[in-house]
Write a protein that holds these residues in place. Structure first.
Motif, mmCIF file in Angstrom:
data_model
loop_
_atom_site.group_PDB
_atom_site.id
_atom_site.type_symbol
_atom_site.label_atom_id
_atom_site.label_comp_id
_atom_site.label_asym_id
_atom_site.label_seq_id
_atom_site.Cartn_x
_atom_site.Cartn_y
_atom_site.Cartn_z
ATOM 1 N N PHE A 63 0.773 -1.059 0.006
ATOM 2 C CA PHE A 63 -0.037 0.021 -0.097
ATOM 3 C C PHE A 63 0.870 1.253 0.043
ATOM 4 O O PHE A 63 1.997 1.239 0.431
ATOM 5 N N GLY A 64 0.331 2.290 -0.287
ATOM 6 C CA GLY A 64 0.948 3.557 -0.417
ATOM 7 C C GLY A 64 1.718 3.927 0.904
ATOM 8 O O GLY A 64 0.785 3.656 2.114
ATOM 9 N N GLY A 65 2.749 4.526 0.958
ATOM 10 C CA GLY A 65 3.145 4.832 2.511
ATOM 11 C C GLY A 65 3.626 3.537 3.167
ATOM 12 O O GLY A 65 4.247 3.762 4.344
ATOM 13 N N HIS A 66 3.717 2.316 2.647
ATOM 14 C CA HIS A 66 4.085 1.344 3.014
ATOM 15 C C HIS A 66 5.115 0.451 2.348
ATOM 16 O O HIS A 66 5.253 0.617 1.065
ATOM 17 N N GLY A 67 6.141 -0.411 2.892
ATOM 18 C CA GLY A 67 7.089 -1.047 2.151
ATOM 19 C C GLY A 67 7.751 -0.388 1.177
ATOM 20 O O GLY A 67 8.590 0.604 1.624
ATOM 21 N N LEU A 68 7.834 -0.632 -0.101
ATOM 22 C CA LEU A 68 8.627 0.158 -1.037
ATOM 23 C C LEU A 68 7.672 0.992 -1.904
ATOM 24 O O LEU A 68 8.355 1.528 -2.935
ATOM 25 N N SER A 69 6.571 1.286 -1.452
ATOM 26 C CA SER A 69 5.705 1.963 -2.339
ATOM 27 C C SER A 69 6.016 3.499 -1.736
ATOM 28 O O SER A 69 6.556 3.809 -0.894
ATOM 29 N N SER A 70 5.860 4.216 -2.860
ATOM 30 C CA SER A 70 5.923 5.815 -2.309
ATOM 31 C C SER A 70 5.032 6.246 -1.498
ATOM 32 O O SER A 70 3.782 5.785 -1.293
ATOM 33 N N HIS A 71 5.470 7.237 -0.769
ATOM 34 C CA HIS A 71 4.672 7.921 0.258
ATOM 35 C C HIS A 71 3.916 8.909 -0.364
ATOM 36 O O HIS A 71 3.870 9.436 -1.628
ATOM 37 N N TYR A 72 2.492 9.239 0.031
ATOM 38 C CA TYR A 72 1.501 10.192 -0.517
ATOM 39 C C TYR A 72 2.420 11.583 -0.277
ATOM 40 O O TYR A 72 3.002 11.769 0.689
ATOM 41 N N GLY A 73 2.009 12.602 -0.842
ATOM 42 C CA GLY A 73 2.509 13.895 -0.978
ATOM 43 C C GLY A 73 2.007 14.560 0.323
ATOM 44 O O GLY A 73 0.774 14.292 0.780
ATOM 45 N N PRO A 74 2.645 15.683 0.602
ATOM 46 C CA PRO A 74 2.200 16.256 1.809
ATOM 47 C C PRO A 74 0.850 16.870 1.741
ATOM 48 O O PRO A 74 0.396 17.418 0.382
ATOM 49 N N GLY A 75 -0.179 16.875 2.603
ATOM 50 C CA GLY A 75 -1.483 17.086 2.686
ATOM 51 C C GLY A 75 -2.428 16.179 2.337
ATOM 52 O O GLY A 75 -3.669 16.367 2.060
ATOM 53 N N PHE A 76 -1.857 14.942 1.587
ATOM 54 C CA PHE A 76 -2.720 13.931 0.905
ATOM 55 C C PHE A 76 -2.999 12.876 2.263
ATOM 56 O O PHE A 76 -1.988 12.163 2.381
ATOM 57 N N PRO A 77 -4.136 12.887 2.792
ATOM 58 C CA PRO A 77 -4.249 11.843 3.867
ATOM 59 C C PRO A 77 -4.424 10.478 3.433
ATOM 60 O O PRO A 77 -5.045 10.414 2.133
ATOM 61 N N TYR A 78 -4.115 9.680 4.408
ATOM 62 C CA TYR A 78 -4.238 8.256 4.030
ATOM 63 C C TYR A 78 -5.638 7.654 4.752
ATOM 64 O O TYR A 78 -5.664 7.010 5.772
ATOM 65 N N TYR A 79 -6.729 7.735 3.504
ATOM 66 C CA TYR A 79 -7.887 7.332 4.012
ATOM 67 C C TYR A 79 -8.396 5.907 3.557
ATOM 68 O O TYR A 79 -7.857 5.544 2.343
ATOM 69 N N HIS A 80 -9.036 5.315 4.209
ATOM 70 C CA HIS A 80 -9.579 4.019 3.674
ATOM 71 C C HIS A 80 -9.746 4.162 2.277
ATOM 72 O O HIS A 80 -9.252 3.347 1.547
ATOM 73 N N GLN A 81 -10.633 4.954 1.690
ATOM 74 C CA GLN A 81 -11.156 4.732 0.202
ATOM 75 C C GLN A 81 -10.045 5.153 -0.631
ATOM 76 O O GLN A 81 -10.033 4.768 -1.820
#
Length: 310
Positions: A63-81
């Motif tokens: 998932f985004g922000g996990h493992g080797l995947s890219s982090h979301y950009g600043p201000g972009f929240p990690y919401y379920h959807q």
């Protein structure tokens, strides 16, 4: 069974960077998308997938922000959807029109929501010690607090701009084991292989520091909405509960009632398309003791599809 080696690593482009994934099995095989739990990564399936049928095509994504995947950009929240949207991007990039899910914990919640929003795309849904959705019955009073803490935590992390903490490999492993008693030492080390990066003086965590507690990102739904969503499902569903897993160690009356409601609803709505099984083990039974779940998952994936009623 003969071990199935890792075919390749994969990076799929998304607007904020990339989604990383691991692939097993022939590309022409029936596709299975594997979704890990909160704060975990694709290595969560390293010990299970080699025990599953060799003629399927397994993709385990970070998932985004996990493992080797890219982090979301600043201000972009990690919401379920947002995680559900990630899955839609991944299967579009893979050009999959119909596939199966294998989801552990939070990964099962993402797979469950996806399967109800895009029911025509999912033929089988395997839920490893999880539910298709999280009911609000035990958390409704806490939800305003969860939402507030999620916003405040994100703003605090973004404002601090502190570099990631560097620790020794042993300290990193002990920290993981302290925070997650269900993961043994060997399996904890396996998750850290993909969840950390080696630097000159030790290890740093790969995951986004804005990600903290799953309650900050989860969508909690009412029982009425749960029934409405499940009626949209076309997939066959296998729910595997670990006796000492998430529901096994949460002994409140409400938690037991929630599990009974989830099971009875899935059974009454899906009928012969629903299968339930309990296995000994804890929340990470698929990683700690994969042989206990491999047989029933293999049989389920290989079973003939029962068409959903119109």
């Amino acid at each position: 069974m003969r071990a199935m080696g890792l075919m390749s690593e994969l990076k799929l482009a998304v607007p904020w960077g990339h989604i990383a994934a691991k692939i097993w099995g022939p590309q022409q095989g029936s596709p299975v998308l594997c979704l890990h739990g909160w704060l975990d990564n694709a290595n969560s399936f390293d010990r299970l997938i080699p025990l599953l049928p060799k003629d399927f095509h397994y993709v385990a994504m970070d998932f985004g922000g996990h493992g080797l995947s890219s982090h979301y950009g600043p201000g972009f929240p990690y919401y379920h959807q947002n995680f559900v949207s990630e899955v839609r991007r991944v299967v579009a990039a893979l050009k999959w029109n119909r596939f199966s899910f294998l989801g552990h914990s939070f990964g099962g919640l993402v797979g469950g929501m996806f399967s109800c929003i895009f029911p025509e795309m999912v033929d089988k849904l395997v839920l490893l010690d999880t539910s298709p959705f999280t009911l609000d019955t035990n958390e409704i009073e806490n939800m305003p607090s969860y939402k507030r803490k999620a916003i405040e935590h994100t703003l605090q992390v973004e404002a601090s701009n502190k570099p990631s903490k560097v620790v020794s490999p042993e300290e990193m492993l002990q920290g993981l084991l302290k925070n997650n008693s269900h993961v043994g030492e060997e399996c904890g080390a396996l998750l850290l292989q993909r969840g950390t990066t080696q630097v000159a003086t030790g290890l740093v965590m790969n995951r986004d520091r804005r990600i903290s507690w799953p309650e900050h990102s989860l969508d909690f739904i009412s029982r009425e909405l749960f029934v409405h969503f499940i009626r949209k499902l076309q997939a066959r569903v296998l729910l595997i509960k670990a006796t000492q897993g998430f529901y096994g160690v949460r002994e409140s009356h409400t938690d037991r009632e929630d599990l009974r409601f989830v099971r009875s609803t899935l059974k009454s709505v899906l009928r012969e398309r629903f299968q339930y099984m309990e296995v000994p083990g804890n929340h990470y039974v698929h990683l700690n003791q994969p042989q206990l779940v491999a047989g029933v998952i293999s049989a389920f994936l290989q079973s003939k599809e029962t068409p959903a009623p119109p």
